[in-house]
Scaffold this motif. Structure first.
Motif, PDB file in Angstrom:
ATOM      1  N   ASN A 249       0.825  -1.208   0.000  1.00  0.00           N
ATOM      2  CA  ASN A 249       0.000   0.000   0.000  1.00  0.00           C
ATOM      3  C   ASN A 249       0.866   1.269   0.000  1.00  0.00           C
ATOM      4  N   TYR A 250       2.006   1.231   0.657  1.00  0.00           N
ATOM      5  CA  TYR A 250       2.934   2.360   0.630  1.00  0.00           C
ATOM      6  C   TYR A 250       3.508   2.535  -0.784  1.00  0.00           C
ATOM      7  N   ARG A 251       3.842   1.406  -1.407  1.00  0.00           N
ATOM      8  CA  ARG A 251       4.428   1.444  -2.746  1.00  0.00           C
ATOM      9  C   ARG A 251       3.449   1.939  -3.801  1.00  0.00           C
ATOM     10  N   GLU A 252       2.145   1.729  -3.592  1.00  0.00           N
ATOM     11  CA  GLU A 252       1.159   2.261  -4.541  1.00  0.00           C
ATOM     12  C   GLU A 252       1.294   3.774  -4.662  1.00  0.00           C
ATOM     13  N   ILE A 253       1.383   4.434  -3.532  1.00  0.00           N
ATOM     14  CA  ILE A 253       1.503   5.895  -3.543  1.00  0.00           C
ATOM     15  C   ILE A 253       2.883   6.308  -4.036  1.00  0.00           C
ATOM     16  N   HIS A 254       3.913   5.595  -3.591  1.00  0.00           N
ATOM     17  CA  HIS A 254       5.283   5.881  -4.025  1.00  0.00           C
ATOM     18  C   HIS A 254       5.398   5.782  -5.547  1.00  0.00           C
ATOM     19  N   ASP A 255       4.851   4.706  -6.113  1.00  0.00           N
ATOM     20  CA  ASP A 255       4.932   4.514  -7.560  1.00  0.00           C
ATOM     21  C   ASP A 255       4.115   5.557  -8.316  1.00  0.00           C
ATOM     22  N   TRP A 256       2.996   5.963  -7.745  1.00  0.00           N
ATOM     23  CA  TRP A 256       2.180   7.018  -8.356  1.00  0.00           C
ATOM     24  C   TRP A 256       2.975   8.320  -8.409  1.00  0.00           C
ATOM     25  N   MET A 257       3.639   8.649  -7.308  1.00  0.00           N
ATOM     26  CA  MET A 257       4.420   9.888  -7.259  1.00  0.00           C
ATOM     27  C   MET A 257       5.626   9.835  -8.184  1.00  0.00           C
ATOM     28  N   THR A 258       6.339   8.714  -8.207  1.00  0.00           N
ATOM     29  CA  THR A 258       7.501   8.628  -9.100  1.00  0.00           C
ATOM     30  C   THR A 258       7.065   8.576 -10.559  1.00  0.00           C
ATOM     31  N   GLY A 259       5.876   8.038 -10.834  1.00  0.00           N
ATOM     32  CA  GLY A 259       5.352   8.059 -12.196  1.00  0.00           C
ATOM     33  C   GLY A 259       5.057   9.478 -12.658  1.00  0.00           C
ATOM     34  N   ILE A 260       4.610  10.327 -11.736  1.00  0.00           N
ATOM     35  CA  ILE A 260       4.353  11.730 -12.075  1.00  0.00           C
ATOM     36  C   ILE A 260       5.663  12.484 -12.237  1.00  0.00           C
ATOM     37  N   GLY A 261       6.606  12.220 -11.340  1.00  0.00           N
ATOM     38  CA  GLY A 261       7.857  12.978 -11.334  1.00  0.00           C
ATOM     39  C   GLY A 261       8.936  12.425 -12.238  1.00  0.00           C
ATOM     40  N   PHE A 262       8.793  11.215 -12.755  1.00  0.00           N
ATOM     41  CA  PHE A 262       9.758  10.504 -13.597  1.00  0.00           C
ATOM     42  C   PHE A 262      11.206  10.883 -13.287  1.00  0.00           C
ATOM     43  N   PRO A 263      11.731  10.458 -12.112  1.00  0.00           N
ATOM     44  CA  PRO A 263      13.070  10.872 -11.699  1.00  0.00           C
ATOM     45  C   PRO A 263      14.220  10.240 -12.481  1.00  0.00           C
ATOM     46  N   GLN A 264      13.970   9.165 -13.205  1.00  0.00           N
ATOM     47  CA  GLN A 264      15.075   8.485 -13.879  1.00  0.00           C
ATOM     48  C   GLN A 264      15.204   8.874 -15.345  1.00  0.00           C
ATOM     49  N   SER A 265      14.057   8.974 -16.049  1.00  0.00           N
ATOM     50  CA  SER A 265      14.116   9.313 -17.471  1.00  0.00           C
ATOM     51  C   SER A 265      12.748   9.790 -17.944  1.00  0.00           C
ATOM     52  N   ASN A 266      12.729  10.483 -19.061  1.00  0.00           N
ATOM     53  CA  ASN A 266      11.461  10.942 -19.619  1.00  0.00           C
ATOM     54  C   ASN A 266      10.538   9.795 -20.029  1.00  0.00           C
ATOM     55  N   PRO A 267      11.038   8.700 -20.585  1.00  0.00           N
ATOM     56  CA  PRO A 267      10.138   7.597 -20.943  1.00  0.00           C
ATOM     57  C   PRO A 267       9.423   6.981 -19.732  1.00  0.00           C
ATOM     58  N   GLN A 268       9.937   7.181 -18.540  1.00  0.00           N
ATOM     59  CA  GLN A 268       9.274   6.657 -17.343  1.00  0.00           C
ATOM     60  C   GLN A 268       7.882   7.281 -17.206  1.00  0.00           C
ATOM     61  N   PHE A 269       7.733   8.534 -17.576  1.00  0.00           N
ATOM     62  CA  PHE A 269       6.441   9.217 -17.539  1.00  0.00           C
ATOM     63  C   PHE A 269       5.468   8.564 -18.507  1.00  0.00           C
ATOM     64  N   THR A 270       5.900   8.291 -19.722  1.00  0.00           N
ATOM     65  CA  THR A 270       5.059   7.656 -20.733  1.00  0.00           C
ATOM     66  C   THR A 270       4.647   6.266 -20.281  1.00  0.00           C
ATOM     67  N   THR A 271       5.568   5.531 -19.682  1.00  0.00           N
ATOM     68  CA  THR A 271       5.265   4.196 -19.178  1.00  0.00           C
ATOM     69  C   THR A 271       4.224   4.263 -18.066  1.00  0.00           C
ATOM     70  N   ALA A 272       4.345   5.218 -17.177  1.00  0.00           N
ATOM     71  CA  ALA A 272       3.378   5.377 -16.087  1.00  0.00           C
ATOM     72  C   ALA A 272       1.987   5.674 -16.634  1.00  0.00           C
ATOM     73  N   LEU A 273       1.903   6.492 -17.660  1.00  0.00           N
ATOM     74  CA  LEU A 273       0.601   6.795 -18.265  1.00  0.00           C
ATOM     75  C   LEU A 273      -0.001   5.548 -18.898  1.00  0.00           C
ATOM     76  N   ALA A 274       0.815   4.784 -19.624  1.00  0.00           N
ATOM     77  CA  ALA A 274       0.317   3.578 -20.280  1.00  0.00           C
ATOM     78  C   ALA A 274      -0.143   2.543 -19.259  1.00  0.00           C
ATOM     79  N   GLU A 275       0.575   2.421 -18.134  1.00  0.00           N
ATOM     80  CA  GLU A 275       0.194   1.456 -17.103  1.00  0.00           C
ATOM     81  C   GLU A 275      -1.113   1.849 -16.430  1.00  0.00           C
ATOM     82  N   ASN A 276      -1.347   3.144 -16.275  1.00  0.00           N
ATOM     83  CA  ASN A 276      -2.569   3.605 -15.621  1.00  0.00           C
ATOM     84  C   ASN A 276      -3.811   3.389 -16.469  1.00  0.00           C
TER      85      ASN A 276
END
Length: 184
Positions: free
Chosen positions: A83-110
């Motif tokens: 349950n902690y990781r759900e929020i953590h992953d949501w936040m890192t998906g918004i902030g994409f701290p590693q690379s720009n494609p991480q944002f696109t991946t987060a959108l596709a997963e959602n």
């Protein structure tokens, strides 16, 4: 002079709200719903107040902008931190701290669709609901929050010197557009 009938002014419901009679739910974090221990209905205030100066007295005028306080919840963290990781992953998906494609991946997963097919804001936010329950655990009022997104997530503290068995709790603060009440 108008006569006032005091019997017509009596309340029809004399039961008081209780702090334990609620249910919080947010679509993007289903594992947090069951473990939520505290939640709040945020305060609301006006900003943009103005004073009109007259020769006799300054007259305060009503503000023109609503300011909503943050929505905060606390929850018990389960053993695998899912349950902690759900929020953590949501936040890192918004902030994409590693690379720009991480944002696109987060959108596709959602959504299960390619990014750009839907409104990006609606993909990064989620509506939340806090249901107020009667003293018999029947839903009587719903507070609907529109377009919530996490603002902050607390740290998790582990302590090997603790002698008591304590459950770890975490808190998350959300921003949102507005909230409205719905009588059930």
């Amino acid at each position: 002079m108008v006569a006032i009938n005091p019997l017509a002014r009596q309340p029809t419901n004399i039961d008081f709200a209780r702090t334990t009679q609620f249910k919080f739910s947010l679509l993007k974090i289903p594992n947090v719903e069951y473990f939520t221990t505290t939640a709040n209905i945020p305060g609301i205030s006006f900003t943009g107040d103005a004073d009109i100066n007259t020769p006799f007295k300054s007259i305060a005028m009503i503000g023109d902008t609503l300011d909503f306080e943050d929505l905060s919840i606390e929850f018990l963290v389960n053993e695998d931190l899912s349950n902690y990781r759900e929020i953590h992953d949501w936040m890192t998906g918004i902030g994409f701290p590693q690379s720009n494609p991480q944002f696109t991946t987060a959108l596709a997963e959602n959504t299960g669709t390619a990014a750009g097919e839907n409104n990006v804001t609606s993909l990064l936010t989620s509506d939340a609901t806090m249901t107020i329950l009667s003293n018999k655990n029947n839903p009587i009022l719903r507070c609907n929050f529109r377009n919530c997104h996490p603002k902050s997530l607390s740290a998790l503290s582990f302590n090997s010197q603790s002698t008591d068995t304590e459950q770890i709790t975490a808190s998350v603060t959300f921003k949102y557009d507005l909230y409205e009440f719905e009588v059930l």
